[in-house]
Design a protein around this motif. Structure first.
Motif, short mmCIF file in Angstrom:
data_model
loop_
_atom_site.label_atom_id
_atom_site.label_comp_id
_atom_site.label_asym_id
_atom_site.label_seq_id
_atom_site.Cartn_x
_atom_site.Cartn_y
_atom_site.Cartn_z
N LEU A 268 -0.55 109.83 30.83
CA LEU A 268 -1.06 109.27 29.76
C LEU A 268 -1.62 107.77 30.10
O LEU A 268 -1.34 107.03 31.12
CB LEU A 268 -0.15 109.14 28.62
CG LEU A 268 0.45 110.23 27.94
CD1 LEU A 268 1.53 110.09 26.96
CD2 LEU A 268 -0.57 110.72 27.23
N PRO A 269 -2.75 107.47 29.39
CA PRO A 269 -3.19 105.99 29.64
C PRO A 269 -2.09 104.75 29.06
O PRO A 269 -0.96 105.02 28.49
CB PRO A 269 -4.53 105.91 28.76
CG PRO A 269 -4.09 106.75 27.60
CD PRO A 269 -3.55 107.95 28.06
N GLU A 270 -2.15 103.69 29.71
CA GLU A 270 -1.29 102.50 29.45
C GLU A 270 -1.21 102.49 27.74
O GLU A 270 -2.27 102.57 26.98
CB GLU A 270 -2.01 101.50 29.66
CG GLU A 270 -1.30 99.85 29.39
CD GLU A 270 -0.02 100.15 30.51
OE1 GLU A 270 1.04 99.26 30.26
OE2 GLU A 270 -0.25 100.51 31.76
N VAL B 144 -2.02 111.26 15.91
CA VAL B 144 -2.65 111.25 17.29
C VAL B 144 -2.93 112.54 17.61
O VAL B 144 -2.11 113.53 17.88
CB VAL B 144 -1.71 110.65 18.01
CG1 VAL B 144 -2.25 110.59 19.60
CG2 VAL B 144 -1.55 109.13 17.85
N VAL B 145 -4.04 112.73 18.49
CA VAL B 145 -4.45 114.05 19.18
C VAL B 145 -4.36 113.77 20.72
O VAL B 145 -4.94 112.94 21.36
CB VAL B 145 -5.79 114.45 18.92
CG1 VAL B 145 -6.22 115.80 19.77
CG2 VAL B 145 -6.12 114.75 17.55
N VAL B 146 -3.05 114.39 21.25
CA VAL B 146 -3.15 114.13 22.64
C VAL B 146 -3.38 115.45 23.20
O VAL B 146 -2.99 116.47 23.06
CB VAL B 146 -1.37 113.70 22.89
CG1 VAL B 146 -0.51 114.76 22.33
CG2 VAL B 146 -1.18 113.45 24.65
N ASP C 108 -4.78 112.44 31.77
CA ASP C 108 -5.69 112.27 32.72
C ASP C 108 -5.58 113.59 33.75
O ASP C 108 -4.55 114.46 33.62
CB ASP C 108 -5.80 111.12 33.33
CG ASP C 108 -4.77 110.90 34.33
OD1 ASP C 108 -3.85 111.58 34.78
OD2 ASP C 108 -4.32 109.55 34.57
N ALA C 109 -6.67 113.55 34.83
CA ALA C 109 -6.45 114.73 35.83
C ALA C 109 -5.10 114.79 36.34
O ALA C 109 -4.87 115.87 37.21
CB ALA C 109 -7.60 114.55 36.79
N PHE D 111 -1.06 119.19 31.34
CA PHE D 111 -0.23 119.14 30.19
C PHE D 111 0.97 119.37 30.07
O PHE D 111 2.08 118.86 29.72
CB PHE D 111 -0.72 120.00 29.10
CG PHE D 111 -0.26 120.08 27.56
CD1 PHE D 111 -0.94 119.15 26.88
CD2 PHE D 111 0.91 120.19 27.27
CE1 PHE D 111 -0.54 118.81 25.33
CE2 PHE D 111 1.53 120.22 26.06
CZ PHE D 111 0.77 119.37 25.16
N LYS D 112 1.65 120.14 31.15
CA LYS D 112 2.87 120.54 31.34
C LYS D 112 3.58 119.27 31.88
O LYS D 112 4.94 119.10 31.64
CB LYS D 112 2.95 121.70 32.32
CG LYS D 112 4.36 122.05 32.59
CD LYS D 112 5.31 122.84 31.61
CE LYS D 112 6.48 123.42 32.12
NZ LYS D 112 7.52 122.50 32.16
N LYS D 113 2.92 118.48 32.75
CA LYS D 113 3.59 117.34 33.25
C LYS D 113 3.57 116.57 32.26
O LYS D 113 4.97 115.75 32.32
CB LYS D 113 2.50 116.82 34.53
CG LYS D 113 3.32 115.31 35.06
CD LYS D 113 2.40 114.82 36.03
CE LYS D 113 2.74 113.64 36.38
NZ LYS D 113 1.67 112.99 37.39
N PHE D 114 2.98 116.38 31.48
CA PHE D 114 3.24 115.33 30.15
C PHE D 114 4.36 115.95 29.35
O PHE D 114 5.26 115.11 28.76
CB PHE D 114 1.94 115.60 29.19
CG PHE D 114 2.08 115.07 27.80
CD1 PHE D 114 2.46 113.88 27.43
CD2 PHE D 114 2.03 116.12 26.80
CE1 PHE D 114 2.91 113.51 26.07
CE2 PHE D 114 2.29 115.82 25.26
CZ PHE D 114 2.86 114.63 25.08
#
Length: 184
Positions: free
Chosen positions: A39-41, A5-7, A34-35, A68-71
């Motif tokens: 992440l999507p569902e 997977v490429v996140v 996303d902005a 990305f930091k939030k992820f």
């Protein structure tokens, strides 16, 4: 074939183009942040099921984007249970400047992978660093830790150099090749 997977997060489309090239080389699924940094569902489940996670972010102010930091911060729930332990990880980035402190971004991604007790896969290709080298050569930016691209601040994503995109594609292939060696 391993599940790769490429996140990634992309602010202006350049990192998305890179992600697409990496995914093409790796035979991987794309998972966009996303902005709002989400992440999507089903995104977390997709990452949990992956054998390899390739992470991508633009380099903003010497590090990953806030999205990305939030992820990354949200991945602490997985970290707490060591849910990604022994997965393969790799990373890539893009910035407007030739240097642009992209190494700081890649180092951040390595640290995140190591905190998850992952196994890091580097670039695995020699740099184009001879007098005959041209800016559009593969790995012209001379990176080892992950893939890098450079896109002028006034250039759209469609203007990315084919050499940088080929570097990204070959990097994805490298991750897939290493993942195949890890098959039980």
């Amino acid at each position: 074939m391993k599940n790769i997977v490429v996140v990634f997060h992309s602010g202006y489309g350049h990192t998305q183009r890179m992600a697409q090239a990496v995914a093409e080389g790796a035979g991987a699924e794309l998972l966009a942040i996303d902005a709002d940094g989400n992440l999507p569902e089903g995104g977390w489940e997709t990452l949990n099921a992956a054998d390899a996670i390739i992470m991508g972010s633009p380099t903003y102010m010497g590090s990953v984007s806030w999205q990305f930091k939030k992820f990354a911060d949200a991945s602490s729930k997985v970290w707490f249970t060591q849910g990604w332990k022994d997965k393969l990880f790799a990373g890539f980035t893009n910035s407007a400047s030739v240097n642009g402190d992209k190494s700081s971004t890649l180092s951040y991604l390595v640290t995140l992978a190591m905190q998850h007790s992952g196994v890091w896969v580097g670039q695995g290709m020699m740099p184009a660093n001879t007098k005959a080298a041209q800016r559009n050569d593969v790995n012209y930016l001379g990176t080892y830790i992950g893939a890098m691209a450079q896109s002028p601040s006034d250039a759209g994503a469609a203007d990315m150099l084919p050499g940088d995109l080929e570097t990204a594609r070959l990097f994805g292939k490298r991750v897939a090749d290493v993942a195949a060696k890890f098959q039980a």
